[in-house]
Design a protein around this motif. Structure first.
Motif, mmCIF file in Angstrom:
data_model
loop_
_atom_site.group_PDB
_atom_site.id
_atom_site.type_symbol
_atom_site.label_atom_id
_atom_site.label_comp_id
_atom_site.label_asym_id
_atom_site.label_seq_id
_atom_site.Cartn_x
_atom_site.Cartn_y
_atom_site.Cartn_z
ATOM 1 N N ARG A 5 -7.094 -3.141 5.143
ATOM 2 C CA ARG A 5 -6.844 -1.774 4.663
ATOM 3 C C ARG A 5 -5.482 -1.274 5.133
ATOM 4 N NH1 ARG A 5 -10.811 0.282 6.944
ATOM 5 N NH2 ARG A 5 -12.380 0.013 5.312
ATOM 6 N N ASP A 6 -5.145 -1.555 6.372
ATOM 7 C CA ASP A 6 -3.828 -1.137 6.891
ATOM 8 C C ASP A 6 -2.695 -1.872 6.184
ATOM 9 O OD1 ASP A 6 -5.148 0.523 8.631
ATOM 10 O OD2 ASP A 6 -5.053 -0.871 10.330
ATOM 11 N N ALA A 7 -2.912 -3.159 5.858
ATOM 12 C CA ALA A 7 -1.850 -3.965 5.245
ATOM 13 C C ALA A 7 -1.553 -3.528 3.820
ATOM 14 C CB ALA A 7 -2.245 -5.443 5.264
ATOM 15 N N VAL A 8 -2.546 -3.017 3.086
ATOM 16 C CA VAL A 8 -2.331 -2.664 1.679
ATOM 17 C C VAL A 8 -2.034 -1.181 1.488
ATOM 18 C CG1 VAL A 8 -3.856 -4.543 0.968
ATOM 19 C CG2 VAL A 8 -4.793 -2.231 1.203
ATOM 20 N N ARG A 9 -2.069 -0.403 2.558
ATOM 21 C CA ARG A 9 -1.853 1.030 2.427
ATOM 22 C C ARG A 9 -0.460 1.301 1.839
ATOM 23 N NH1 ARG A 9 -3.254 2.523 7.183
ATOM 24 N NH2 ARG A 9 -5.384 3.119 6.613
ATOM 25 N N GLY A 10 -0.417 2.105 0.777
ATOM 26 C CA GLY A 10 0.843 2.467 0.134
ATOM 27 C C GLY A 10 1.421 1.415 -0.794
ATOM 28 N N ARG A 11 0.698 0.314 -1.022
ATOM 29 C CA ARG A 11 1.199 -0.749 -1.885
ATOM 30 C C ARG A 11 0.410 -0.789 -3.196
ATOM 31 N NH1 ARG A 11 1.968 -3.915 3.347
ATOM 32 N NH2 ARG A 11 4.227 -4.150 3.462
ATOM 33 N N ASP A 12 1.104 -1.190 -4.252
ATOM 34 C CA ASP A 12 0.501 -1.288 -5.582
ATOM 35 C C ASP A 12 -0.219 -2.629 -5.695
ATOM 36 O OD1 ASP A 12 -0.164 -1.164 -8.257
ATOM 37 O OD2 ASP A 12 1.860 -1.602 -8.976
ATOM 38 N N VAL A 13 -1.445 -2.688 -5.179
ATOM 39 C CA VAL A 13 -2.215 -3.933 -5.190
ATOM 40 C C VAL A 13 -2.862 -4.096 -6.561
ATOM 41 C CG1 VAL A 13 -4.116 -5.224 -4.160
ATOM 42 C CG2 VAL A 13 -2.615 -3.831 -2.716
ATOM 43 N N GLY A 14 -2.445 -5.137 -7.276
ATOM 44 C CA GLY A 14 -2.982 -5.389 -8.604
ATOM 45 C C GLY A 14 -3.849 -6.625 -8.699
ATOM 46 N N PHE A 15 -3.925 -7.417 -7.622
ATOM 47 C CA PHE A 15 -4.703 -8.656 -7.645
ATOM 48 C C PHE A 15 -5.534 -8.775 -6.378
ATOM 49 C CE2 PHE A 15 -0.833 -9.369 -10.016
ATOM 50 C CZ PHE A 15 -1.237 -10.048 -11.161
ATOM 51 N N LEU A 16 -6.757 -9.228 -6.550
ATOM 52 C CA LEU A 16 -7.580 -9.677 -5.437
ATOM 53 C C LEU A 16 -8.068 -11.070 -5.789
ATOM 54 C CD1 LEU A 16 -9.279 -9.559 -2.874
ATOM 55 C CD2 LEU A 16 -11.037 -8.325 -4.170
#
Length: 318
Positions: free
Chosen positions: A137-148
């Motif tokens: 959660r901390d690593a993706v905060r503020g990033r446009d995550v489009g893939f899991l």
């Protein structure tokens, strides 16, 4: 002479009285042939649409279509690592998640250098519970995550031993990481994708689990089956929110472990990843590699009793 003349007359009479049955059988045969022909044509069209046309036609850049960042869970596995590299080649930045981050740091630096993308390595063992999700959660905060991207952990020879021979600690660790970990990451990232109206969730499981085989019960039956069902359920929930859910079920891939060697039917991880990424947005459930699709189609045509008999003949009794 009467007997000789009588048989042709009797045969002609029987044939005349049964002519209606002949016509019915001919119609039934024509209907079966038409059905099989239609199924074959449908399968050929599906193979062309899923595996060949997407690689030939121009497509929107992945980072524009789905998002600029990808979270790859199980990045220490060869197939997941190759899939991450293919995403990086398409301009997608990466968050690589694995229980041990040390082996991934050099690979992450190399991806950044070769493809000009950002990479973040996160050490998170999702088998220990929900608290492990905080690092992601901390690593993706503020990033446009489009893939899991989540890959089943093969775990070497442990996955091939009978269930009763696996230690309880190892069994719980594998199931927690592959099953609970996959669901936890989906819970963390899907709300953001739905809010942005775009994204892709890819589950890479084991296509061979569609048929029973000795050994590997915990991993193949539980983890792979769960990921396939989870993908189907999430597709129903998020298909109208712009999120594409895909279940990849490859067969054997040459991961550098004996006895398999790279071939047309056993591709290298990078070859498989190149084919699989091309199916994004096209098919929700596929092997990701067209020779595997042909193989899986043939496997499903074999009756289960014949498959079990072949397993006993080639592997021997447990």
């Amino acid at each position: 002479m009467a007997a000789v003349d009588g048989f042709p007359l009797l045969y002609a009479e029987i044939r005349r009285s049964c002519s209606g049955y002949y016509e019915g059988l001919a119609l039934l045969g024509a209907a079966c042939a038409a059905r099989w022909g239609a199924a074959l044509l449908r399968d050929c069209c599906g193979l062309l649409t899923v595996h060949f046309l997407p690689r030939m036609l121009p497509r929107t850049k992945l980072s524009h279509r789905f998002g600029a960042w990808a979270v790859v869970h199980g990045a220490s596995e060869p197939v997941a690592r190759a899939y991450a590299e293919e995403l990086a080649r398409n301009g997608v930045s990466l968050v690589l998640v694995a229980p041990d981050a040390a082996p991934l740091r050099d690979a992450a630096a190399l991806l950044s250098q070769n493809y000009g993308v950002e990479t973040v390595v996160v050490a998170a063992d999702l088998s220990v519970g929900a608290a492990a999700g905080k690092a992601v959660r901390d690593a993706v905060r503020g990033r446009d995550v489009g893939f899991l991207v989540t890959s089943v952990e093969e775990c070497g020879g442990a996955a091939r031993r009978p269930l009763a021979e696996a230690s309880e600690e190892r069994l719980l660790e594998l199931l927690s990481r592959n099953v609970a970990g996959a669901a936890l990451l989906a819970r963390l990232l899907l709300p953001g994708m739905a809010a942005r109206g775009r994204g892709a969730v890819v589950y890479i499981s084991l296509g061979g689990s569609c048929r029973p085989a000795p050994g590997g019960a915990a991993l193949a039956a539980a983890a792979s089956g769960f990921l396939e069902r989870l993908a189907a359920a999430l597709q129903l929930e998020y298909r109208r929110k712009g999120v594409f859910i895909q279940s990849l079920t490859p067969l054997q891939i040459c991961s550098g472990r004996p006895p398999w060697r790279a071939s047309w039917l056993v591709p290298r991880p990078d070859v498989y990843a190149r084919h699989a990424v091309a199916t994004l947005g096209v098919s929700n459930r596929t092997t990701g590699y067209w020779p595997h699709t042909l193989q899986l189609g043939l496997m499903r045509k074999v009756p289960e009793w014949a498959w079990l008999l072949g397993s006993l003949v080639f592997t021997g009794p447990s």
